[in-house]
Design an enzyme around this catalytic site. Structure first.
Site, mmCIF file in Angstrom:
data_model
loop_
_atom_site.group_PDB
_atom_site.id
_atom_site.type_symbol
_atom_site.label_atom_id
_atom_site.label_comp_id
_atom_site.label_asym_id
_atom_site.label_seq_id
_atom_site.Cartn_x
_atom_site.Cartn_y
_atom_site.Cartn_z
ATOM 1 N N GLY A 1 21.709 -48.907 -3.178
ATOM 2 C CA GLY A 1 20.418 -48.393 -3.562
ATOM 3 C C GLY A 1 19.708 -49.379 -4.474
ATOM 4 O O GLY A 1 19.941 -50.593 -4.412
ATOM 5 N N ILE B 1 19.994 -50.018 -7.714
ATOM 6 C CA ILE B 1 20.882 -50.803 -8.579
ATOM 7 C C ILE B 1 21.696 -51.799 -7.767
ATOM 8 O O ILE B 1 21.852 -52.963 -8.156
ATOM 9 C CB ILE B 1 21.792 -49.867 -9.402
ATOM 10 C CG1 ILE B 1 20.950 -49.037 -10.360
ATOM 11 C CG2 ILE B 1 22.852 -50.676 -10.159
ATOM 12 C CD1 ILE B 1 21.703 -47.935 -11.065
ATOM 13 N N THR C 1 29.928 -48.627 -13.028
ATOM 14 C CA THR C 1 28.788 -48.291 -13.869
ATOM 15 C C THR C 1 27.995 -47.151 -13.241
ATOM 16 O O THR C 1 26.894 -46.843 -13.681
ATOM 17 C CB THR C 1 27.859 -49.510 -14.069
ATOM 18 O OG1 THR C 1 27.509 -50.058 -12.794
ATOM 19 C CG2 THR C 1 28.543 -50.566 -14.915
ATOM 20 N N ARG D 1 28.723 -43.009 -11.609
ATOM 21 C CA ARG D 1 29.170 -41.773 -12.253
ATOM 22 C C ARG D 1 30.674 -41.573 -12.109
ATOM 23 O O ARG D 1 31.277 -41.913 -11.094
ATOM 24 C CB ARG D 1 28.439 -40.573 -11.642
ATOM 25 C CG ARG D 1 26.936 -40.581 -11.874
ATOM 26 C CD ARG D 1 26.613 -40.405 -13.348
ATOM 27 N NE ARG D 1 25.184 -40.279 -13.578
ATOM 28 C CZ ARG D 1 24.636 -40.093 -14.766
ATOM 29 N NH1 ARG D 1 25.415 -40.039 -15.837
ATOM 30 N NH2 ARG D 1 23.340 -39.979 -14.913
ATOM 31 N N GLU E 1 32.970 -36.838 -22.219
ATOM 32 C CA GLU E 1 32.358 -37.774 -23.163
ATOM 33 C C GLU E 1 31.948 -37.061 -24.444
ATOM 34 O O GLU E 1 31.352 -35.980 -24.366
ATOM 35 C CB GLU E 1 31.149 -38.456 -22.514
ATOM 36 C CG GLU E 1 31.518 -39.319 -21.316
ATOM 37 C CD GLU E 1 30.318 -40.017 -20.681
ATOM 38 O OE1 GLU E 1 29.189 -39.848 -21.189
ATOM 39 O OE2 GLU E 1 30.510 -40.737 -19.695
ATOM 40 N N HIS F 1 29.360 -45.508 -22.112
ATOM 41 C CA HIS F 1 28.254 -45.011 -21.284
ATOM 42 C C HIS F 1 26.928 -45.612 -21.762
ATOM 43 O O HIS F 1 25.961 -44.902 -22.044
ATOM 44 C CB HIS F 1 28.188 -43.480 -21.312
ATOM 45 C CG HIS F 1 27.484 -42.904 -20.115
ATOM 46 N ND1 HIS F 1 27.723 -41.641 -19.646
ATOM 47 C CD2 HIS F 1 26.535 -43.437 -19.286
ATOM 48 C CE1 HIS F 1 26.970 -41.400 -18.590
ATOM 49 N NE2 HIS F 1 26.240 -42.474 -18.358
#
Length: 349
Positions: free
Chosen positions: A179, A181, A259, A261, A290, A309
């Protein structure tokens, strides 16, 4: 035209005010601050919101009052449940500065005929840069050197990958997901003269080849890559797509980067892959819980580089986003299709 902008600790109303400059159609503007007042609490809220959806918390009443005659709503982390679309009788467009739309009742928006425009590109460059950084950090032991010198006051020479410390140049890099990224990571990797493999069943072959990539199956990518980097979106079909079977397909000298999910990864399988030497190392930026639990077994590993994150957490990733989504709104109001329109079926209504 009236716009209601709902900011938060990550993307404050002040950034939205700056971003709206130059868009003259919004003669009436209202700005609100939503949610937790610390980044730590906001991270907790986001995790809950992404699990529970648009009804994670009630929309503040003052916001509900202002949206009643709004033409456009611009949000970030604030939930947009079905009652927003019932109350906002004049609403023409919903803009979100998030890439995901977990905080929006998309079905209700579609039923109401309201286009929803997201912005997965807002932090794409930040994530792409971080991806390259994590590749280098893990392969060249930057974090381990830093920890040895600052925490242990030692000059460290031996590492889990000693004898196999390679440059990125000339390596085979596999991108899972192509996509926004993935495209940017491919652009950055061209400077390293890598062999680029790409697995994305939804990407066109020609767009992959335009980036000097080769389209391959997931099995081919895992078996041939020296670096495997995850850039898929979470869906029913992609959830847990990297498990024991997939990690065992990778080279023992390979490095895994995430990087994207955490739900894409079986973290127990990743732990075993690193602990038992199925792969050489990994670098990850997000976790199932987290902040990460103090007793998480991943923290015991010496061949794993951690980040808190922070891949998409830059000034530009947030500050540039409002103007980006408002530019897409301009396309809509001029009869063009906005980029990242999440419910295109409403355009025919």
């Amino acid at each position: 035209m009236k716009i209601v902008c709902i900011g938060d600790i990550l993307l404050p109303p002040e950034m939205m005010k700056e971003g709206i400059k130059g868009f003259s159609r919004y003669t009436r503007q209202k700005f609100f601050y939503f949610g937790p007042t610390t980044k730590e609490d906001m991270r907790i809220y986001i995790k809950n919101m992404e699990l529970t959806g648009s009804r994670c918390v009630p929309v503040p009443q003052e916001i509900m009052e202002e949206i009643k005659d709004a033409d456009v709503i611009q949000t970030h982390q604030c939930p947009i449940p079905s009652e927003v679309f019932r109350e906002a009788k004049n609403l023409k467009l919903l803009l979100t500065n998030r890439g995901g739309i977990e905080n929006i009742d998309l079905e209700a928006a579609t039923e109401a005929g309201i286009p929803v425009v997201a912005n997965p590109a807002h932090n794409a460059n930040a994530v792409a840069e971080m991806t390259i950084g994590l590749m280098i950090a893990e392969m060249r032991n930057i974090g381990r050197c830093h920890a040895a010198m600052t925490k242990e006051k030692k000059w460290r020479e031996k590492f889990p990958n000693s004898g196999s410390i390679h440059e990125i140049k000339g390596r085979t890099v596999g991108l899972i997901g192509f996509g926004t990224i993935g495209h940017l990571v491919a652009d950055l990797l061209q400077a390293f003269h890598v062999k680029l493999l790409i697995y994305d069943p939804y990407a066109r072959e020609e767009e992959i080849r335009e980036k000097q990539g080769t389209p391959v199956s997931l099995e081919e990518l895992l078996g041939e890559s020296d670096i495997v980097s995850m850039h898929a979106r979470v869906s029913d079909t992609s959830r847990g797509m990297m498990g024991e079977e997939q990690f065992r397909m990778m080279k023992k000298t390979a490095v895994f980067i995430n990087t994207a999910r955490s739900p894409l990864i079986d973290m127990k399988a990743l732990y075993r892959a690193l602990k038992e030497g199925w792969i050489m190392g990994a670098a990850i930026d997000n976790y199932d819980v987290e902040p990460i639990e103090e007793d998480n077994p991943l923290l015991t590993l010496d061949n794993l580089t951690f980040s808190c994150h922070k891949s998409g957490d830059t000034v530009e990733a947030f500050a540039d986003s409002p103007a980006m989504v408002l530019a897409e709104a301009e396309k809509f109001f001029h009869g063009e299709r906005p980029r990242f329109l999440m419910n295109p079926q409403v355009l025919g209504k």
